[in-house]
Enzyme design. Structure first.
Site, PDB file in Angstrom:
ATOM      1  N   GLU A 101       0.851  -1.193   0.000  1.00  0.00           N
ATOM      2  CA  GLU A 101       0.000   0.000   0.000  1.00  0.00           C
ATOM      3  C   GLU A 101       0.890   1.247   0.000  1.00  0.00           C
ATOM      4  O   GLU A 101       2.053   1.191   0.413  1.00  0.00           O
ATOM      5  CB  GLU A 101      -0.899  -0.111   1.246  1.00  0.00           C
ATOM      6  CG  GLU A 101      -1.855   0.980   1.569  1.00  0.00           C
ATOM      7  CD  GLU A 101      -2.875   1.375   0.529  1.00  0.00           C
ATOM      8  OE1 GLU A 101      -2.477   1.655  -0.614  1.00  0.00           O
ATOM      9  OE2 GLU A 101      -4.054   1.483   0.891  1.00  0.00           O
ATOM     10  N   ASP A 102       0.347   2.345  -0.485  1.00  0.00           N
ATOM     11  CA  ASP A 102       1.155   3.575  -0.520  1.00  0.00           C
ATOM     12  C   ASP A 102       1.352   4.171   0.865  1.00  0.00           C
ATOM     13  O   ASP A 102       2.455   4.548   1.238  1.00  0.00           O
ATOM     14  CB  ASP A 102       0.550   4.608  -1.505  1.00  0.00           C
ATOM     15  CG  ASP A 102      -0.926   4.928  -1.246  1.00  0.00           C
ATOM     16  OD1 ASP A 102      -1.527   4.360  -0.317  1.00  0.00           O
ATOM     17  OD2 ASP A 102      -1.481   5.756  -1.997  1.00  0.00           O
ATOM     18  N   ASP A 105      -2.678   5.438   6.900  1.00  0.00           N
ATOM     19  CA  ASP A 105      -3.110   6.700   7.502  1.00  0.00           C
ATOM     20  C   ASP A 105      -4.033   6.355   8.672  1.00  0.00           C
ATOM     21  O   ASP A 105      -3.552   5.934   9.725  1.00  0.00           O
ATOM     22  CB  ASP A 105      -3.795   7.512   6.388  1.00  0.00           C
ATOM     23  CG  ASP A 105      -4.170   8.920   6.775  1.00  0.00           C
ATOM     24  OD1 ASP A 105      -3.413   9.560   7.505  1.00  0.00           O
ATOM     25  OD2 ASP A 105      -5.226   9.409   6.313  1.00  0.00           O
ATOM     26  N   PHE A 154      -0.571  16.309   4.388  1.00  0.00           N
ATOM     27  CA  PHE A 154      -1.047  15.599   3.204  1.00  0.00           C
ATOM     28  C   PHE A 154       0.058  15.560   2.156  1.00  0.00           C
ATOM     29  O   PHE A 154       0.536  16.585   1.702  1.00  0.00           O
ATOM     30  CB  PHE A 154      -2.310  16.237   2.624  1.00  0.00           C
ATOM     31  CG  PHE A 154      -3.020  15.300   1.696  1.00  0.00           C
ATOM     32  CD1 PHE A 154      -3.831  14.281   2.184  1.00  0.00           C
ATOM     33  CD2 PHE A 154      -2.833  15.391   0.320  1.00  0.00           C
ATOM     34  CE1 PHE A 154      -4.455  13.385   1.326  1.00  0.00           C
ATOM     35  CE2 PHE A 154      -3.450  14.494  -0.547  1.00  0.00           C
ATOM     36  CZ  PHE A 154      -4.255  13.495  -0.040  1.00  0.00           C
ATOM     37  N   ARG A 167       0.493  11.781  -8.986  1.00  0.00           N
ATOM     38  CA  ARG A 167       1.046  10.429  -8.818  1.00  0.00           C
ATOM     39  C   ARG A 167       2.391  10.287  -9.520  1.00  0.00           C
ATOM     40  O   ARG A 167       3.222   9.473  -9.138  1.00  0.00           O
ATOM     41  CB  ARG A 167       0.097   9.373  -9.405  1.00  0.00           C
ATOM     42  CG  ARG A 167      -1.237   9.247  -8.694  1.00  0.00           C
ATOM     43  CD  ARG A 167      -1.939   7.972  -9.145  1.00  0.00           C
ATOM     44  NE  ARG A 167      -3.368   7.965  -8.873  1.00  0.00           N
ATOM     45  CZ  ARG A 167      -3.920   7.588  -7.722  1.00  0.00           C
ATOM     46  NH1 ARG A 167      -3.166   7.199  -6.727  1.00  0.00           N
ATOM     47  NH2 ARG A 167      -5.229   7.606  -7.564  1.00  0.00           N
TER      48      ARG A 167
HETATM   49  P1  IMP Z   1      -6.613   5.063   5.421  1.00  0.00           P
HETATM   50  O1  IMP Z   1      -7.755   4.124   5.185  1.00  0.00           O
HETATM   51  O2  IMP Z   1      -7.028   6.309   6.166  1.00  0.00           O
HETATM   52  O3  IMP Z   1      -5.399   4.419   6.056  1.00  0.00           O
HETATM   53  O4  IMP Z   1      -6.190   5.673   4.033  1.00  0.00           O
HETATM   54  C1  IMP Z   1      -5.777   4.888   3.025  1.00  0.00           C
HETATM   55  C2  IMP Z   1      -5.667   5.615   1.720  1.00  0.00           C
HETATM   56  O5  IMP Z   1      -5.869   7.021   1.836  1.00  0.00           O
HETATM   57  C3  IMP Z   1      -4.278   5.486   1.172  1.00  0.00           C
HETATM   58  O6  IMP Z   1      -4.157   4.297   0.454  1.00  0.00           O
HETATM   59  C4  IMP Z   1      -4.160   6.692   0.299  1.00  0.00           C
HETATM   60  O7  IMP Z   1      -4.675   6.409  -0.983  1.00  0.00           O
HETATM   61  C5  IMP Z   1      -5.011   7.721   0.969  1.00  0.00           C
HETATM   62  N1  IMP Z   1      -4.200   8.669   1.753  1.00  0.00           N
HETATM   63  C6  IMP Z   1      -4.071   8.754   3.087  1.00  0.00           C
HETATM   64  N2  IMP Z   1      -3.231   9.737   3.450  1.00  0.00           N
HETATM   65  C7  IMP Z   1      -2.799  10.302   2.290  1.00  0.00           C
HETATM   66  C8  IMP Z   1      -1.873  11.379   1.982  1.00  0.00           C
HETATM   67  O8  IMP Z   1      -1.251  12.037   2.822  1.00  0.00           O
HETATM   68  N3  IMP Z   1      -1.710  11.613   0.649  1.00  0.00           N
HETATM   69  C9  IMP Z   1      -2.336  10.935  -0.344  1.00  0.00           C
HETATM   70  N4  IMP Z   1      -3.194   9.932  -0.091  1.00  0.00           N
HETATM   71  C10 IMP Z   1      -3.422   9.620   1.209  1.00  0.00           C
HETATM   72 MG    MG Z   2      -5.394   7.312  -2.876  1.00  0.00          MG
END
Ligand code: IMP
Ligand code: MG
Length: 182
Positions: A101-102, A105, A154, A167
């Site tokens: 995963e990228d 968060d 962010f 991206r």
């Molecule tokens: P989570 O479910 O809150 O952990 O978020 C997961 C997804 O939110 C990641 O796979 C990203 O695609 C997106 N995301 C969360 N934080 C960021 C950020 O700082 N920049 C860009 N995408 C983010």
């Molecule tokens: Mg995303």
């Protein structure tokens, strides 16, 4: 044409630091998965740049799959409601799965995905993320492998987007708040 770079407040992780860290992570994963049947499972779309570099740094045999999920974000926040857009059709039971995963968060997306694969009787699931933003964690989850910890800002680039853009930046940068506050 407007240049993407003007929307970046600062470069957080330089391109060569990413390359160096991804190479050493690939070496570590190769040691850990020696002799195991490895499936590298990328979460689209954010993981695709990291995943492309990571698998080329892995020296043991592996198979590659992708899933696409949408986590219904409103602005820059995750809602926790996850929808599967593209699924895998292999039996996870046969594999040691490494989810790529990228960024981790809130963790809501990955904990949903991990639970889903566990319900399908996957025996071994681990998580590799390029970035970890622990300050924002809601779900009880942490990456088994991560490249960089980032502050609560962010970030975009190297696969990460805002509104599907940025991206293709080769580094990770902090997006100017005025871009997403507009
Ligand atoms: P989570 O479910 O809150 O952990 O978020 C997961 C997804 O939110 C990641 O796979 C990203 O695609 C997106 N995301 C969360 N934080 C960021 C950020 O700082 N920049 C860009 N995408 C983010
Ligand atoms: Mg995303």
């Amino acid at each position: 044409m407007k240049n993407m770079e003007q929307d970046i407040l600062k470069v957080l992780i330089e391109e060569n630091s990413i390359q160096e860290r991804v190479r050493s992570l690939g070496a570590q994963i190769s040691r850990d998965y020696e002799g195991k049947k490895l499936l590298v499972l990328g979460v689209l779309k954010g993981s695709f740049v990291f995943m492309a570099d990571l698998i080329r740094a892995i020296t043991v045999p592996c198979e590659v799959e992708f899933m696409a999920v949408s986590s219904y974000r409103s602005g820059v926040k995750s809602s926790g409601v996850v929808k599967i857009i593209k699924d895998i059709d292999i039996n996870p039971l046969d594999y040691n799965i490494l989810i790529v995963e990228d960024i981790l968060d809130s963790g809501l997306t990955l904990s949903y995905l991990r639970d889903l694969l566990m319900q399908r009787d996957a025996s071994d699931i681990k998580i590799a993320t390029l970035l970890d933003k622990p300050a924002r964690r809601v779900a009880d989850i942490s990456p088994d492998y991560t490249c960089f910890e980032v502050p609560d800002e962010f970030v975009v680039g190297y696969g990460l987007d805002f509104a599907e853009r940025y991206r293709n930046l080769p580094y990770v940068g902090v997006l100017k708040p005025e871009i997403y506050e507009k």
